[in-house]
Design a protein around this motif. Structure first.
Motif, PDB file in Angstrom:
ATOM      1  N   LEU A  86       0.818  -1.227   0.000  1.00 24.55           N
ATOM      2  CA  LEU A  86       0.000   0.000   0.000  1.00 24.55           C
ATOM      3  C   LEU A  86       0.845   1.268   0.000  1.00 24.55           C
ATOM      4  CD1 LEU A  86      -2.709  -0.963   2.672  1.00 24.55           C
ATOM      5  CD2 LEU A  86      -3.010  -0.887   0.174  1.00 24.55           C
ATOM      6  N   CYS A  87       2.024   1.179   0.642  1.00 22.68           N
ATOM      7  CA  CYS A  87       2.875   2.390   0.772  1.00 22.68           C
ATOM      8  C   CYS A  87       4.290   1.954   1.128  1.00 22.68           C
ATOM      9  CB  CYS A  87       2.321   3.287   1.886  1.00 22.68           C
ATOM     10  SG  CYS A  87       2.365   2.545   3.534  1.00 22.68           S
ATOM     11  N   ARG A  88       5.220   2.915   1.100  1.00 20.54           N
ATOM     12  CA  ARG A  88       6.592   2.606   1.570  1.00 20.54           C
ATOM     13  C   ARG A  88       6.551   2.383   3.066  1.00 20.54           C
ATOM     14  NH1 ARG A  88      10.671   7.115   0.313  1.00 20.54           N
ATOM     15  NH2 ARG A  88      12.058   5.741   1.478  1.00 20.54           N
ATOM     16  N   VAL A  89       7.398   1.494   3.581  1.00 23.54           N
ATOM     17  CA  VAL A  89       7.473   1.218   5.032  1.00 23.54           C
ATOM     18  C   VAL A  89       8.895   1.530   5.470  1.00 23.54           C
ATOM     19  CG1 VAL A  89       7.296  -0.549   6.819  1.00 23.54           C
ATOM     20  CG2 VAL A  89       5.667  -0.537   4.893  1.00 23.54           C
ATOM     21  N   ILE A  90       9.025   2.457   6.426  1.00 22.90           N
ATOM     22  CA  ILE A  90      10.362   2.864   6.897  1.00 22.90           C
ATOM     23  C   ILE A  90      10.449   2.683   8.402  1.00 22.90           C
ATOM     24  CG2 ILE A  90      11.925   4.853   7.196  1.00 22.90           C
ATOM     25  CD1 ILE A  90      11.023   5.893   4.492  1.00 22.90           C
ATOM     26  N   TYR A  91      11.552   2.101   8.860  1.00 23.69           N
ATOM     27  CA  TYR A  91      11.819   1.943  10.296  1.00 23.69           C
ATOM     28  C   TYR A  91      12.966   2.878  10.654  1.00 23.69           C
ATOM     29  CZ  TYR A  91       9.141  -2.337   9.498  1.00 23.69           C
ATOM     30  OH  TYR A  91       8.160  -3.235   9.136  1.00 23.69           O
ATOM     31  N   LEU A  92      12.706   3.796  11.591  1.00 23.81           N
ATOM     32  CA  LEU A  92      13.734   4.786  11.963  1.00 23.81           C
ATOM     33  C   LEU A  92      14.451   4.349  13.241  1.00 23.81           C
ATOM     34  CD1 LEU A  92      11.828   8.177  11.442  1.00 23.81           C
ATOM     35  CD2 LEU A  92      13.563   7.158   9.952  1.00 23.81           C
ATOM     36  N   PRO A  93      15.750   4.577  13.318  1.00 22.09           N
ATOM     37  CA  PRO A  93      16.467   4.239  14.564  1.00 22.09           C
ATOM     38  C   PRO A  93      15.866   4.982  15.754  1.00 22.09           C
ATOM     39  CG  PRO A  93      17.994   4.947  12.836  1.00 22.09           C
ATOM     40  CD  PRO A  93      16.609   5.208  12.319  1.00 22.09           C
ATOM     41  N   ARG A  94      15.717   4.287  16.865  1.00 13.65           N
ATOM     42  CA  ARG A  94      15.214   4.942  18.076  1.00 13.65           C
ATOM     43  C   ARG A  94      16.271   5.896  18.620  1.00 13.65           C
ATOM     44  NH1 ARG A  94      11.243   2.326  21.379  1.00 13.65           N
ATOM     45  NH2 ARG A  94      12.353   2.936  23.250  1.00 13.65           N
ATOM     46  N   THR A  95      15.813   6.925  19.337  1.00 12.60           N
ATOM     47  CA  THR A  95      16.744   7.796  20.059  1.00 12.60           C
ATOM     48  C   THR A  95      17.236   7.040  21.287  1.00 12.60           C
ATOM     49  OG1 THR A  95      15.552   9.768  19.328  1.00 12.60           O
ATOM     50  CG2 THR A  95      16.974  10.003  21.279  1.00 12.60           C
ATOM     51  N   PRO A  96      18.551   6.885  21.429  1.00 12.43           N
ATOM     52  CA  PRO A  96      19.060   6.091  22.550  1.00 12.43           C
ATOM     53  C   PRO A  96      18.890   6.778  23.899  1.00 12.43           C
ATOM     54  CG  PRO A  96      20.879   7.029  21.282  1.00 12.43           C
ATOM     55  CD  PRO A  96      19.604   7.381  20.550  1.00 12.43           C
ATOM     56  N   ASP A  97      18.945   5.989  24.958  1.00 17.76           N
ATOM     57  CA  ASP A  97      19.048   6.486  26.339  1.00 17.76           C
ATOM     58  C   ASP A  97      17.870   7.321  26.823  1.00 17.76           C
ATOM     59  OD1 ASP A  97      22.457   7.123  25.431  1.00 17.76           O
ATOM     60  OD2 ASP A  97      21.556   5.282  26.245  1.00 17.76           O
ATOM     61  N   ILE A  98      16.710   7.115  26.246  1.00 19.94           N
ATOM     62  CA  ILE A  98      15.511   7.760  26.804  1.00 19.94           C
ATOM     63  C   ILE A  98      14.325   6.838  26.491  1.00 19.94           C
ATOM     64  CG2 ILE A  98      15.169   9.134  24.694  1.00 19.94           C
ATOM     65  CD1 ILE A  98      14.226  10.363  28.195  1.00 19.94           C
ATOM     66  N   SER A  99      13.494   6.608  27.521  1.00 21.64           N
ATOM     67  CA  SER A  99      12.295   5.787  27.295  1.00 21.64           C
ATOM     68  C   SER A  99      11.267   6.100  28.369  1.00 21.64           C
ATOM     69  CB  SER A  99      12.650   4.300  27.386  1.00 21.64           C
ATOM     70  OG  SER A  99      12.927   3.967  28.753  1.00 21.64           O
ATOM     71  N   THR A 100      10.027   5.790  28.052  1.00 19.12           N
ATOM     72  CA  THR A 100       8.951   5.974  29.029  1.00 19.12           C
ATOM     73  C   THR A 100       9.220   5.127  30.266  1.00 19.12           C
ATOM     74  OG1 THR A 100       7.346   6.495  27.298  1.00 19.12           O
ATOM     75  CG2 THR A 100       6.478   5.671  29.386  1.00 19.12           C
ATOM     76  N   THR A 101       9.741   3.935  30.050  1.00 14.74           N
ATOM     77  CA  THR A 101      10.022   3.041  31.191  1.00 14.74           C
ATOM     78  C   THR A 101      11.000   3.709  32.165  1.00 14.74           C
ATOM     79  OG1 THR A 101       9.683   1.168  29.721  1.00 14.74           O
ATOM     80  CG2 THR A 101      10.820   0.725  31.819  1.00 14.74           C
ATOM     81  N   GLN A 102      12.078   4.292  31.618  1.00 12.25           N
ATOM     82  CA  GLN A 102      13.053   4.980  32.483  1.00 12.25           C
ATOM     83  C   GLN A 102      12.373   6.116  33.249  1.00 12.25           C
ATOM     84  OE1 GLN A 102      15.651   5.812  29.076  1.00 12.25           O
ATOM     85  NE2 GLN A 102      17.400   5.255  30.358  1.00 12.25           N
ATOM     86  N   ILE A 103      11.548   6.881  32.543  1.00 10.13           N
ATOM     87  CA  ILE A 103      10.892   8.040  33.172  1.00 10.13           C
ATOM     88  C   ILE A 103       9.945   7.587  34.273  1.00 10.13           C
ATOM     89  CG2 ILE A 103       9.251   9.930  32.750  1.00 10.13           C
ATOM     90  CD1 ILE A 103      10.597  10.234  29.968  1.00 10.13           C
ATOM     91  N   LYS A 104       9.190   6.506  33.988  1.00  8.58           N
ATOM     92  CA  LYS A 104       8.252   6.003  35.001  1.00  8.58           C
ATOM     93  C   LYS A 104       9.013   5.479  36.214  1.00  8.58           C
ATOM     94  CE  LYS A 104       5.541   3.290  32.443  1.00  8.58           C
ATOM     95  NZ  LYS A 104       4.359   2.536  31.950  1.00  8.58           N
ATOM     96  N   ASN A 105      10.179   4.864  35.987  1.00  7.78           N
ATOM     97  CA  ASN A 105      10.991   4.394  37.126  1.00  7.78           C
ATOM     98  C   ASN A 105      11.426   5.588  37.962  1.00  7.78           C
ATOM     99  OD1 ASN A 105      10.658   1.778  36.344  1.00  7.78           O
ATOM    100  ND2 ASN A 105      12.602   1.647  35.225  1.00  7.78           N
TER     101      ASN A 105
END
Ligand code: C2G
Length: 130
Positions: A105-124
């Motif tokens: 249906l369309c192009r599919v692109i996977y972008l590298p995640r930004t390292p060293d930051i996540s919701t899990t870390q913030i919630k901890n």
């Protein structure tokens, strides 16, 4: 106009999300974001710190985002791609390969995640005990 589509929970919105949305928008001219509802997050097995109403309000205020709408199921992506005349589906590479089936249906692109930051870390850090 190149139209981009992505989905996510975007809980405890942070600069990793912002960087993703900036790069996603810069793949084209217009970015739509399906924001996971609380009910869909239960299906995803995700417990969120912020409710859907707050999360979609934040996303709607991000300058890189042109449209927000509820993500309520895994299966809605194909219909959304057609409905919004999407050219590129984009998501972080933690999902690499999972959405290749949308490639007819369309192009599919996977972008590298930004390292060293996540919701899990913030919630901890918030010692989130809900
Ligand atoms: N992300 C990122 N860098 C981070 C954290 C997140 O690039 N440090 C990206 C993710 O890869 C994703 C987007 O930001 O593309 C939103 O992240 P989540 O809210 O964790 O998305 P998720 O819960 O994986 O929802 O149907 C698809 C799902 O709804 C995706």
């Amino acid at each position: 106009m190149t139209r981009i589509l992505t989905y996510g929970t975007f809980d405890t919105f942070h600069y990793g999300h912002m960087e993703f949305l900036r790069r996603a928008h810069n793949l084209g001219d217009w970015l739509a974001v399906g924001v996971s509802t609380d009910k869909f997050n239960n299906i995803k097995g995700k417990q969120t710190f912020l409710p859907y109403e707050t999360r979609i309000q934040i996303l709607s205020g991000v300058k890189y985002v042109d449209l927000t709408f509820p993500e309520t199921s895994w299966e809605q992506k194909r219909d959304d791609i057609i409905k919004y005349n999407i050219d590129i589906f984009v998501i972080g590479d933690d999902w690499r390969g999972k959405f290749d089936n949308l490639g007819d249906l369309c192009r599919v692109i996977y972008l590298p995640r930004t390292p060293d930051i996540s919701t899990t870390q913030i919630k901890n850090i918030l010692s989130f005990n809900r």
